[in-house]
Design a protein around this motif. Structure first.
Motif, PDB file in Angstrom:
ATOM      1  N   GLY A 199     -36.733  14.382   5.967  1.00 48.44           N
ATOM      2  CA  GLY A 199     -37.780  14.786   6.898  1.00 48.44           C
ATOM      3  C   GLY A 199     -38.943  13.827   6.844  1.00 48.44           C
ATOM      4  N   PRO A 200     -39.858  13.913   7.810  1.00 45.20           N
ATOM      5  CA  PRO A 200     -40.984  12.993   7.875  1.00 45.20           C
ATOM      6  C   PRO A 200     -41.951  13.196   6.723  1.00 45.20           C
ATOM      7  N   VAL A 201     -42.594  12.132   6.306  1.00 43.05           N
ATOM      8  CA  VAL A 201     -43.585  12.190   5.238  1.00 43.05           C
ATOM      9  C   VAL A 201     -44.965  12.246   5.855  1.00 43.05           C
ATOM     10  N   ARG A 202     -45.770  13.246   5.471  1.00 46.57           N
ATOM     11  CA  ARG A 202     -47.126  13.362   5.994  1.00 46.57           C
ATOM     12  C   ARG A 202     -47.996  12.257   5.426  1.00 46.57           C
ATOM     13  N   ASP A 203     -48.936  11.798   6.271  1.00 48.74           N
ATOM     14  CA  ASP A 203     -49.822  10.730   5.833  1.00 48.74           C
ATOM     15  C   ASP A 203     -50.681  11.157   4.655  1.00 48.74           C
ATOM     16  N   ASP A 204     -50.989  12.486   4.574  1.00 51.18           N
ATOM     17  CA  ASP A 204     -51.865  12.943   3.507  1.00 51.18           C
ATOM     18  C   ASP A 204     -51.088  13.517   2.329  1.00 51.18           C
ATOM     19  N   PHE A 237     -19.925   8.060  11.914  1.00 46.89           N
ATOM     20  CA  PHE A 237     -18.622   8.329  12.521  1.00 46.89           C
ATOM     21  C   PHE A 237     -17.499   8.065  11.522  1.00 46.89           C
ATOM     22  N   GLU A 238     -17.635   6.993  10.746  1.00 51.52           N
ATOM     23  CA  GLU A 238     -16.580   6.660   9.796  1.00 51.52           C
ATOM     24  C   GLU A 238     -16.521   7.676   8.657  1.00 51.52           C
ATOM     25  N   GLU A 239     -17.665   8.200   8.248  1.00 50.74           N
ATOM     26  CA  GLU A 239     -17.683   9.152   7.138  1.00 50.74           C
ATOM     27  C   GLU A 239     -17.315  10.566   7.566  1.00 50.74           C
ATOM     28  N   PHE A 240     -17.799  10.995   8.743  1.00 50.25           N
ATOM     29  CA  PHE A 240     -17.651  12.393   9.141  1.00 50.25           C
ATOM     30  C   PHE A 240     -16.697  12.619  10.312  1.00 50.25           C
ATOM     31  N   GLY A 241     -16.196  11.537  10.935  1.00 50.99           N
ATOM     32  CA  GLY A 241     -15.387  11.705  12.129  1.00 50.99           C
ATOM     33  C   GLY A 241     -16.269  11.933  13.344  1.00 50.99           C
ATOM     34  N   TYR A 242     -15.632  12.039  14.512  1.00 48.18           N
ATOM     35  CA  TYR A 242     -16.422  12.210  15.735  1.00 48.18           C
ATOM     36  C   TYR A 242     -17.068  13.589  15.795  1.00 48.18           C
ATOM     37  N   ALA A 243     -16.261  14.643  15.658  1.00 40.44           N
ATOM     38  CA  ALA A 243     -16.787  16.000  15.802  1.00 40.44           C
ATOM     39  C   ALA A 243     -17.805  16.334  14.716  1.00 40.44           C
ATOM     40  N   GLY A 244     -17.616  15.787  13.516  1.00 40.15           N
ATOM     41  CA  GLY A 244     -18.499  16.114  12.409  1.00 40.15           C
ATOM     42  C   GLY A 244     -19.782  15.310  12.363  1.00 40.15           C
ATOM     43  N   THR A 245     -19.933  14.371  13.277  1.00 39.62           N
ATOM     44  CA  THR A 245     -21.134  13.534  13.283  1.00 39.62           C
ATOM     45  C   THR A 245     -22.244  14.195  14.084  1.00 39.62           C
ATOM     46  N   ASN A 246     -23.443  14.156  13.525  1.00 34.54           N
ATOM     47  CA  ASN A 246     -24.608  14.793  14.127  1.00 34.54           C
ATOM     48  C   ASN A 246     -25.592  13.726  14.597  1.00 34.54           C
ATOM     49  N   LEU A 247     -26.012  13.810  15.858  1.00 39.73           N
ATOM     50  CA  LEU A 247     -26.928  12.804  16.397  1.00 39.73           C
ATOM     51  C   LEU A 247     -28.279  12.824  15.697  1.00 39.73           C
ATOM     52  N   ARG A 248     -28.699  13.988  15.248  1.00 39.42           N
ATOM     53  CA  ARG A 248     -29.986  14.068  14.546  1.00 39.42           C
ATOM     54  C   ARG A 248     -29.940  13.259  13.252  1.00 39.42           C
ATOM     55  N   LYS A 249     -28.802  13.330  12.541  1.00 34.61           N
ATOM     56  CA  LYS A 249     -28.674  12.563  11.300  1.00 34.61           C
ATOM     57  C   LYS A 249     -28.586  11.067  11.589  1.00 34.61           C
ATOM     58  N   ILE A 250     -27.884  10.700  12.659  1.00 34.86           N
ATOM     59  CA  ILE A 250     -27.831   9.286  13.038  1.00 34.86           C
ATOM     60  C   ILE A 250     -29.239   8.762  13.281  1.00 34.86           C
ATOM     61  N   ALA A 251     -30.018   9.524  14.046  1.00 37.12           N
ATOM     62  CA  ALA A 251     -31.389   9.112  14.342  1.00 37.12           C
ATOM     63  C   ALA A 251     -32.204   8.994  13.060  1.00 37.12           C
ATOM     64  N   SER A 252     -32.054   9.981  12.173  1.00 39.75           N
ATOM     65  CA  SER A 252     -32.794   9.967  10.916  1.00 39.75           C
ATOM     66  C   SER A 252     -32.397   8.776  10.057  1.00 39.75           C
ATOM     67  N   ASP A 253     -31.099   8.512   9.961  1.00 34.83           N
ATOM     68  CA  ASP A 253     -30.625   7.380   9.160  1.00 34.83           C
ATOM     69  C   ASP A 253     -31.128   6.046   9.716  1.00 34.83           C
ATOM     70  N   ALA A 254     -31.258   5.983  11.039  1.00 33.13           N
ATOM     71  CA  ALA A 254     -31.722   4.749  11.670  1.00 33.13           C
ATOM     72  C   ALA A 254     -33.239   4.605  11.614  1.00 33.13           C
ATOM     73  N   THR A 307     -36.337   9.012  16.072  1.00 33.67           N
ATOM     74  CA  THR A 307     -36.158  10.396  16.482  1.00 33.67           C
ATOM     75  C   THR A 307     -34.855  10.519  17.264  1.00 33.67           C
ATOM     76  N   LYS A 308     -34.409  11.763  17.442  1.00 31.20           N
ATOM     77  CA  LYS A 308     -33.194  12.003  18.215  1.00 31.20           C
ATOM     78  C   LYS A 308     -33.359  11.530  19.656  1.00 31.20           C
ATOM     79  N   GLY A 309     -34.596  11.608  20.161  1.00 31.28           N
ATOM     80  CA  GLY A 309     -34.857  11.150  21.520  1.00 31.28           C
ATOM     81  C   GLY A 309     -34.561   9.675  21.707  1.00 31.28           C
ATOM     82  N   ALA A 310     -34.744   8.882  20.643  1.00 32.13           N
ATOM     83  CA  ALA A 310     -34.459   7.449  20.738  1.00 32.13           C
ATOM     84  C   ALA A 310     -32.972   7.206  20.962  1.00 32.13           C
ATOM     85  N   VAL A 311     -32.134   8.058  20.366  1.00 35.99           N
ATOM     86  CA  VAL A 311     -30.690   7.925  20.566  1.00 35.99           C
ATOM     87  C   VAL A 311     -30.345   8.195  22.024  1.00 35.99           C
ATOM     88  N   TYR A 312     -30.892   9.288  22.567  1.00 37.38           N
ATOM     89  CA  TYR A 312     -30.586   9.642  23.952  1.00 37.38           C
ATOM     90  C   TYR A 312     -31.147   8.620  24.939  1.00 37.38           C
TER      91      TYR A 312
END
Length: 234
Positions: free
Chosen positions: A15-20, A56-73, A76-81
């Motif tokens: 999750g995001p880290v707060r500045d404070d 995709f390689e670790e979890f397969g297609y169905a098991g892959t979550n776009l939110r996690k892809i965005a976080s790993d990259a 935000t998820k919006g950047a993926v879309y």
């Protein structure tokens, strides 16, 4: 095939880290960190593709979550879309890049066979061996593509993506096969049948090789593919 995840993935999934927050770095502490608005479009896409490939390689297609892809990259998820539109679009882009790597290996292994084969028999045997050896090196992705193909039955968007991906792979192999003087007499439909038939068979054999390697050995698959190629060329 090992694909490294983005180095920020461990932190971004928490999750995001707060500045404070205690221990959080102030802007002055990280002058070299690029601001989101300054990241180039290509850089954003590259980071998302890298994270997507690993997921995709670790979890397969169905098991892959776009939110996690965005976080790993690191986005935000919006950047993926905004860059890829949908999960099927993103997968097709990743798979196309991975198959480009496979295609380079196929080109490297098939080119000497196509150039040096003295007759049809030598060509058939060489093609069967080279196709099997090169494409079995990408069994992990063949398994994911098989999963993607299964979902295409019920999801029109996935079906459209799989159709485009299949055409890309077939066209690349046709382009290579057409360089052989021994195949010069084959009409375009026959070359397409050869390319599509060989790839389709190898797709299935690659998955079987993963599931039952003692039965579907490389030697056995090579024999099957060689006989299939021989029949398709006649």
């Amino acid at each position: 095939m090992q694909i490294a995840t983005h180095p920020d993935s461990a932190e971004s999934t928490a999750g995001p880290v707060r500045d404070d927050a205690p221990g959080a770095a102030s802007p002055a502490d990280a002058p070299d960190a690029p601001l989101p608005g300054r990241r180039s479009h290509d850089s954003v896409r590259a980071k998302i593709l890298e994270a997507a490939a690993a997921n995709f390689e670790e979890f397969g297609y169905a098991g892959t979550n776009l939110r996690k892809i965005a976080s790993d990259a690191g986005f935000t998820k919006g950047a993926v879309y905004s860059n890829f539109g949908s999960k099927p679009d993103l997968f097709c882009q990743v798979a196309t890049e991975r198959m480009s790597g496979a295609g380079a290996d196929v080109f490297a292994s098939l080119t000497p066979v196509l150039a040096s084969a003295a007759d049809r028999h030598e060509l058939v045997v060489g093609l069967g061996r080279a196709l099997t050896q090169s494409l079995l090196g990408y069994t992990a992705w063949e398994l994911i593509i098989a999963e993607f193909r299964g979902l295409a039955r019920t999801d029109p968007q996935v079906a459209a993506g799989y159709t485009a991906l299949s055409r890309e792979r077939i066209d690349r192999l046709i382009e290579l096969l057409a360089t052989s003087p021994l195949l010069a007499e084959l009409a375009d439909p026959d070359l397409r049948s050869l390319a599509a038939g060989a790839l389709g068979l190898l797709n299935v054999m690659a998955v079987d090789h993963i599931a039952a390697p003692e039965v579907y050995t490389e030697a056995f698959i090579t024999e099957i593919v060689t006989h299939a190629v021989e029949g398709l060329i006649r």
